[in-house]
Write an enzyme that holds these catalytic residues in place. Sequence first.
Site, PDB file in Angstrom:
ATOM      1  N   HIS A  43       0.814  -1.222   0.000  1.00  0.00           N
ATOM      2  CA  HIS A  43       0.000   0.000   0.000  1.00  0.00           C
ATOM      3  C   HIS A  43       0.849   1.274   0.000  1.00  0.00           C
ATOM      4  CE1 HIS A  43      -3.679  -2.297   0.725  1.00  0.00           C
ATOM      5  NE2 HIS A  43      -3.031  -2.941   1.683  1.00  0.00           N
ATOM      6  N   SER A 109      -3.811  -7.659  -0.585  1.00  0.00           N
ATOM      7  CA  SER A 109      -4.711  -6.850   0.232  1.00  0.00           C
ATOM      8  C   SER A 109      -5.439  -5.868  -0.686  1.00  0.00           C
ATOM      9  CB  SER A 109      -3.928  -6.096   1.319  1.00  0.00           C
ATOM     10  OG  SER A 109      -4.781  -5.255   2.064  1.00  0.00           O
ATOM     11  N   HIS A 128      -6.997  -0.109  -5.248  1.00  0.00           N
ATOM     12  CA  HIS A 128      -5.812  -0.806  -5.749  1.00  0.00           C
ATOM     13  C   HIS A 128      -5.662  -2.130  -5.000  1.00  0.00           C
ATOM     14  CE1 HIS A 128      -4.169   1.456  -2.254  1.00  0.00           C
ATOM     15  NE2 HIS A 128      -3.477   0.341  -2.065  1.00  0.00           N
TER      16      HIS A 128
END
Length: 524
Positions: A43, A109, A128
Amino acid sequence: MGPVYVSGYLALYDRDGGELALTREIVAAALPPAGPLPINIDHRPRCDIGAVLAVVDDDRGPFFLGVVNCPQLGAVLARAVGPDFFGDMRLSDEERLLYLLSNYLPSASLSSRRLAPGEAPDETLFAHVALCVIGRRVGTIVVYDASPEAAVAPFRQLSARARSELLARAAESPDRERVWHMSEEALTRALLSTAVNNMLLRDRWELVAARRREAGVRGHTYLQATMWAGLLPKSGASPAPGPSAAMAAPPSAAPGDYIFVPAAQYNQLVVNQRPAPSLESQLGAIVSAAMDRRHRRSPSPEPRPPARKRRYDDYAQDNAYYPGEAPPPASDLAAVVSSLQREISHLRAQQLRYPTPYYAPAAPPQLLPPGAVVGHPHPHHAAGALYPPMYAPQPGLHAPPPSPVAHAVPALPGLPGLQGLAAPVAHVPAQVVPQQPVVVQAQPVAVPAAAAAAPAPAPAAAAAAAAPVQAAAPAAPASAPQPPVQASVSAPADVSAGTIDASSAAVACQRGADIFVSQMMSQR
C-alpha cells in the site's frame, strides 16, 4: 526477464467482519471497476509494479488475475538474496524472481474506498491491490507463475465459469504487455519497510499455511511456507499443471532410500530425543508459578504515606525500602532446594562403598542319607532327640564371612559334649545375630544323666544355650579321610556386622534423606 502473473482471492464471502466484510451485493455493484487497478507493494504510494488484468465474482468471493512487470524489482531482489539461498538448484532469472516473490510477498490486500453513511457502492469502490506478507482478510493468498493459466490452476475450488471468464478478460486487457519502471532506491525502501513492519509478526508461516488452506490452494510450486532458511528442492514441491510442471519432476526412489516404521514407534523415538528438564529446573518453575499465583491473588495495596521505619509487610512488592530489607526472592528457595538435592545425591552415593556379598551358586539340593542326624542338641531335649529332616548342604557352597564380633566362649556348664562352641557376646545387637538354625553333619550327642537331672539353668545360661550354635563333628578314625565340614546358607541374609547389604543401605539412605529434606523444608 518477462512478466510474472499473480492471482488470488481478494476476500471470501461471510468470513470477515466489520469494515473488512464484503458481501455479494457490494462486489456486484463494484464490478467491473471504472479504471485499471494498480498493484503496488504494501500500500505504498508511487510504488506501482503491475496492474490487475481482470476481476470476477466467484461463488466464494472476488477473484483477480494481475501482472507484475518491473525490471528493477528483479534486480533489487537478486542483489539482496544470499548466495546459498537457492542451494544447488539451477534456476533461470525468471524462476528466481518467482521464488522470491512467492515467499517474500505471499498475500494480497484489497484497498477500497470508505463509503459515507447511506452511500451506495459503485464502480469506484476498489482503489488498488497491494502485495504484502499477511493480508487482513481471510483467504487472501496469491500464487505467482510464468503464465496466466499456471497462476490460476492451483486454486482448485475456483469454479469453471469464473476460471474461463477470468482468462478471457485477461487476454483482452491492454495492460498485459505494459512495463512499469521505478527507481531501485524506492523499491529498496519499500521492500525494507515491509520486512521491518512484519518482523514482530508471530507464527508468520503458520498464518500463510492457514490462508493457503482457506483459499483452497493445492499443487503450487514456488510458495514454500517453511520456517527454515533457504528453499526446498523441487522434488519436495508439489507439481502444478502447465509449463511449470516440467520443472518439478521428482527423482525416483532407489532401493534402501526409505525405512518404513510404525507411526507409534516413530513418535516414541521423537519423544525420547527430548531431554527431560533437571529436577532443579522443575522445582524452580513450580516456585515461580506459586509466586505468580500469590501475586495475582493478593489485592493491590492501598497507598500509604511513607514511613521512617517500614518493613516489607507486602509480599506483592519486590522493591526494597531500605538496603537489606527486601523480601527473599524465589531464587533463594531454588538455591536451597538445589543444595538439598546435592546432599541427597551424596547420601545415595554411600551405597557404592558397600557392595553386595557374592555367594557361589548352590547345586541342586539332595536329601540326607537315612542314617544321618539333622539338627542340634538342646539341653531340654532327651538324648537322641532329632529335628525334622532338612536338606543337606552341597560341596562347593561358600558360607558368608564370619562375624568379627563373634568370640569363643568357654564350655557351657552341664554340657560337656559342646566344647569350643562359638556364641555372640552380650553387647552385639539382637538383629545382627543370626537367627536361623545352622545345619551341620553331626552325630547325636548324648546328654549325661547328671545333666538331665540337674535343675533348670539360669536365665542367662538358658538364653546362651538357646542361641544358634555350630557343633563340631566328632573326630573320624585316622584311617578314614575326614570330609570338610560344610556350612549351610539356607538364610542368605545372615551377614555379619562388617558387611552391609547394598539394598538395605539404599533404603536407609533414602529414609534418612527424606527425613533430612522434610526437616529442612519445614524450617524454610
